[in-house]
Scaffold this motif. Structure first.
Motif, PDB file in Angstrom:
ATOM      1  N   TYR A 160       0.821  -1.205   0.000  1.00  0.00           N
ATOM      2  CA  TYR A 160       0.000   0.000   0.000  1.00  0.00           C
ATOM      3  C   TYR A 160       0.860   1.263   0.000  1.00  0.00           C
TER       4      TYR A 160
ATOM      5  N   ILE B 262       4.589  -3.499 -10.313  1.00  0.00           N
ATOM      6  CA  ILE B 262       3.512  -4.150 -11.065  1.00  0.00           C
ATOM      7  C   ILE B 262       2.315  -4.351 -10.136  1.00  0.00           C
ATOM      8  N   LEU B 263       2.594  -4.867  -8.960  1.00  0.00           N
ATOM      9  CA  LEU B 263       1.545  -5.203  -8.000  1.00  0.00           C
ATOM     10  C   LEU B 263       0.862  -3.958  -7.440  1.00  0.00           C
TER      11      LEU B 263
ATOM     12  N   ASP C 103      -1.533  -2.926 -10.066  1.00  0.00           N
ATOM     13  CA  ASP C 103      -2.681  -3.849 -10.091  1.00  0.00           C
ATOM     14  C   ASP C 103      -3.625  -3.587  -8.912  1.00  0.00           C
ATOM     15  N   THR C 104      -3.060  -3.249  -7.766  1.00  0.00           N
ATOM     16  CA  THR C 104      -3.879  -2.972  -6.582  1.00  0.00           C
ATOM     17  C   THR C 104      -4.700  -1.700  -6.784  1.00  0.00           C
TER      18      THR C 104
ATOM     19  N   CYS D 229     -10.471   2.048 -19.064  1.00  0.00           N
ATOM     20  CA  CYS D 229      -9.205   1.345 -18.781  1.00  0.00           C
ATOM     21  C   CYS D 229      -8.774   0.518 -19.987  1.00  0.00           C
TER      22      CYS D 229
ATOM     23  N   PHE E  26      -2.313   4.437 -11.407  1.00  0.00           N
ATOM     24  CA  PHE E  26      -1.991   3.065 -11.840  1.00  0.00           C
ATOM     25  C   PHE E  26      -1.334   3.080 -13.222  1.00  0.00           C
TER      26      PHE E  26
ATOM     27  N   ALA F   2     -14.537   0.765 -16.814  1.00  0.00           N
ATOM     28  CA  ALA F   2     -13.900  -0.423 -17.394  1.00  0.00           C
ATOM     29  C   ALA F   2     -13.500  -0.178 -18.845  1.00  0.00           C
TER      30      ALA F   2
ATOM     31  N   TYR G  95      -5.672  -0.512  -9.522  1.00  0.00           N
ATOM     32  CA  TYR G  95      -6.664  -0.844 -10.554  1.00  0.00           C
ATOM     33  C   TYR G  95      -7.965  -1.322  -9.888  1.00  0.00           C
ATOM     34  N   SER G  96      -7.868  -2.349  -9.050  1.00  0.00           N
ATOM     35  CA  SER G  96      -9.098  -2.880  -8.448  1.00  0.00           C
ATOM     36  C   SER G  96      -9.650  -1.923  -7.394  1.00  0.00           C
ATOM     37  N   LYS G  97      -8.755  -1.211  -6.710  1.00  0.00           N
ATOM     38  CA  LYS G  97      -9.228  -0.241  -5.714  1.00  0.00           C
ATOM     39  C   LYS G  97     -10.065   0.854  -6.385  1.00  0.00           C
TER      40      LYS G  97
ATOM     41  N   PHE H 143     -12.043   0.525  -8.837  1.00  0.00           N
ATOM     42  CA  PHE H 143     -13.393  -0.018  -9.011  1.00  0.00           C
ATOM     43  C   PHE H 143     -14.117  -0.076  -7.665  1.00  0.00           C
ATOM     44  N   GLU H 144     -13.400  -0.512  -6.627  1.00  0.00           N
ATOM     45  CA  GLU H 144     -14.033  -0.566  -5.297  1.00  0.00           C
ATOM     46  C   GLU H 144     -14.517   0.814  -4.874  1.00  0.00           C
TER      47      GLU H 144
ATOM     48  N   TYR I  20      -7.584  -7.389 -17.282  1.00  0.00           N
ATOM     49  CA  TYR I  20      -8.148  -6.883 -16.023  1.00  0.00           C
ATOM     50  C   TYR I  20      -9.442  -6.111 -16.305  1.00  0.00           C
TER      51      TYR I  20
ATOM     52  N   CYS J 226      -3.928  -9.419  -5.158  1.00  0.00           N
ATOM     53  CA  CYS J 226      -2.706  -8.594  -5.121  1.00  0.00           C
ATOM     54  C   CYS J 226      -2.085  -8.622  -3.728  1.00  0.00           C
TER      55      CYS J 226
ATOM     56  N   LEU K  84     -17.530   2.075  -6.566  1.00  0.00           N
ATOM     57  CA  LEU K  84     -18.745   1.384  -6.121  1.00  0.00           C
ATOM     58  C   LEU K  84     -19.296   1.959  -4.816  1.00  0.00           C
TER      59      LEU K  84
ATOM     60  N   LEU L 295     -19.540   2.160 -13.808  1.00  0.00           N
ATOM     61  CA  LEU L 295     -18.515   1.113 -13.878  1.00  0.00           C
ATOM     62  C   LEU L 295     -18.226   0.711 -15.309  1.00  0.00           C
TER      63      LEU L 295
END
Lengths: 359, 359
Positions: free
Chosen positions: A39, A141-142, A145-146, A176, A111, A173, A148-150, A152-153, B148, B180, A156, A169
């Motif tokens: 983080y 990289i990680l 990637d984190t 991206c 990201f 998407a 990226y999904s955060k 979206f979270e 992704y 991740c 939401l 969303l």
């Protein structure tokens, strides 16, 4: 009529006030938690600065749509357009956490920067080491990637009605995906002798402009504007986003390295296609011969100066400036769908600023 | 009672039939489009094979929930649980494209493999070169990033009601974040002398099991099952996913390299923590001394044989097998929330298969 200097000052002040709010929200939405190193790396670039132009566009668009006094409304409890109309009905006001959308967009931007720096093997970003240099390749990289999904979270969590959340969303998407496609085209172009201005502008639209388009249209989706408004705002974002990237390409050649936070002329050294090089090649300039080295650490300021002089002589820098100007005018015209108010004026000024800014 | 061999054959046949459907759907959902090289790289691992265990779990769970004859119902127009109950009311049947959810989960799996192979600098995957070897680092990062967002786009196409689509996307986003986090813990553990079994199992839960949990619970969300069912299925996925990873770690030591599609014992060479090494260290085995080299290309089969013999003598491989067995039993017990039917039996058999499989 205001001078460009006065306008720039006003825009910077307006952006600064929104940036402060965004900067407060980032650690709330993306706290340093276990595993801490992941983080910390995810937050590294976000904490290193950035003008927050995209979230500022997003927040200002929300203010214009809702026809409220700029900065007067809590971004965490921003009234929807339907609920404003319902004020007299005694219904509870339906609110949206529009700041979540703003942070989400900035997180996506961060990201892409982390992964782009790996791909370009750039050492510096915003005046600090790139994440893969400060940490390592795996962590970078990680971390990307984190984020990226955060993103979206976080998107939401706006509290929007499900059908609006789904639409938001979808925009996020597809945005991206287009950014990846644009970045892929950008890489491909580095190895191609000929790229047309239209191909270049298509690449820029996907790589850069779609995130401005998302920023401008997301508040319309989340607050419940009509389709015509959503589309017009998306178009505004595409226009100013392309102008922004063209200006970025100009600045890469004209702003001192210290101010730029990275080596001036690095696009030329790395054979990146820009609207400037695409135009110059059409004018017969030997682009590959402009700078001898492919190593940003080896290039001299004098070499860059000579290259810039040649590009100016070919009219290529003027051409880029004019194209950016046209896009900004086109984008501003689309804002007629918004109510006339201070926030709408600010969106026009932000558009102007994107191509008048010095860095 | 069926023999393990007969059961394995039946499971493989059931999985094969679903895999064929998934393999047909992948090019439909993820066509090779411009920029072609990016999409070819994105499809490379998906097209190279894979058992499609996660989508098979997802499709079979949908069949059990809907209480239909396995393979008898069009996955593209799968009736929701509410619409089945409404059959007599004359209402049009509400259907879900459950295949979209299955493909989405497989696409996420493929994205993580591409990025993991970069992080571990693994050369081979599924018997073919890793994407960053077949293409290059830039393309591999970008191919993963494209998959992704495509996974989110595809998950948005199921036709589920907005509130269910939102819940499905929440699961997908938090699953990616946990993957991740788990991968980050995994990397951290490589540099740590001591890792407890509980820490190891937490890492495995995040890195691997959450995607099985998502696979098992997503059909319940999309088809409109109750919360108790959603939670039980999520738990089933977590249990069998952890068991799957433990078995994977066993197989890394016991299956010949040709069959494995990569160097046997590569986890030991790369100092990866597994439940086996964590247990063996507790038993006083000098894990770091088991294999001299850190280079998978330099290790000999004899060295791996000796290391495996020492781990067997310490009871560590048995310990891993027993732990996996317990998790599978626990997972199967959770399936009581499902109607008694052939598909539920198959979910039990898949759980057994995950730890009985030879590779």
């Amino acid at each position: 009529m205001t001078t460009p200097e006065a306008r720039e000052k006003a825009v910077l002040e307006a952006v600064r006030k929104r940036r402060e709010r965004v900067n407060e929200a980032i650690p709330e939405e993306l706290p340093i938690q276990r595993p801490e190193r992941l983080y910390e790396a995810s937050r590294y670039l976000l904490d290193a600065g950035g003008k927050r132009l995209r979230p500022s566009v997003l927040l200002t668009t929300a203010e214009s749509l809702a026809d409220v006094e700029p900065l007067s409304t809590d971004y965490r409890e921003f009234p929807t357009l339907d609920s404003s109309a319902d004020d007299s009905s005694g219904q509870p006001v339906e609110t949206i956490d529009i700041m979540d959308a703003a942070v989400s967009v900035e997180v996506i931007q961060s990201f892409t920067l982390i992964h782009d720096d790996i791909m370009d093997d750039d050492d510096l970003r915003r005046g600090v080491p790139a994440v893969h240099k400060e940490y390592d390749l795996e962590t970078a990289i990680l971390a990307g990637d984190t984020l990226y999904s955060k993103a979206f979270e976080i998107m939401l969590e706006t509290g929007a009605r499900p059908e609006r959340a789904v639409e938001a969303l979808e925009i996020l998407a597809t945005t991206c995906t287009k950014i990846c496609e644009g970045q892929s085209l950008d890489v491909t172009f580095e190895n191609r002798a000929e790229v047309s201005p239209d191909e270049y502008l298509e690449m820029v639209e996907q790589k850069t402009a779609v995130l401005y388009a998302a920023s401008a249209s997301l508040p319309a989706i989340l607050l419940g504007a009509d389709d015509e408004t959503i589309e017009a705002l998306y178009g505004y974002g595409l226009d100013i986003g392309r102008a922004f990237q063209i200006q970025d390409d100009v600045l890469d050649l004209t702003v001192p390295s210290e101010k730029l936070g990275k080596q001036r002329g690095s696009d030329l050294v790395e054979n990146k296609q820009t609207l400037i090089t695409v135009h110059a090649r059409d004018q017969g300039v030997d682009i590959e011969g402009l700078v001898d080295t492919n190593d940003v650490d080896a290039v001299t300021e004098a070499e860059i100066d000579d290259a810039v002089a040649e590009l100016e002589a070919a009219g290529s820098i003027s051409y880029a400036n004019e194209t950016a100007q046209e896009l900004v005018e086109q984008g501003k015209a689309r804002l007629e769908v918004l109510p006339e108010n201070e926030a709408r004026d600010l969106l026009c000024e932000i558009a102007d600023y994107l191509i008048e800014r010095g860095y």
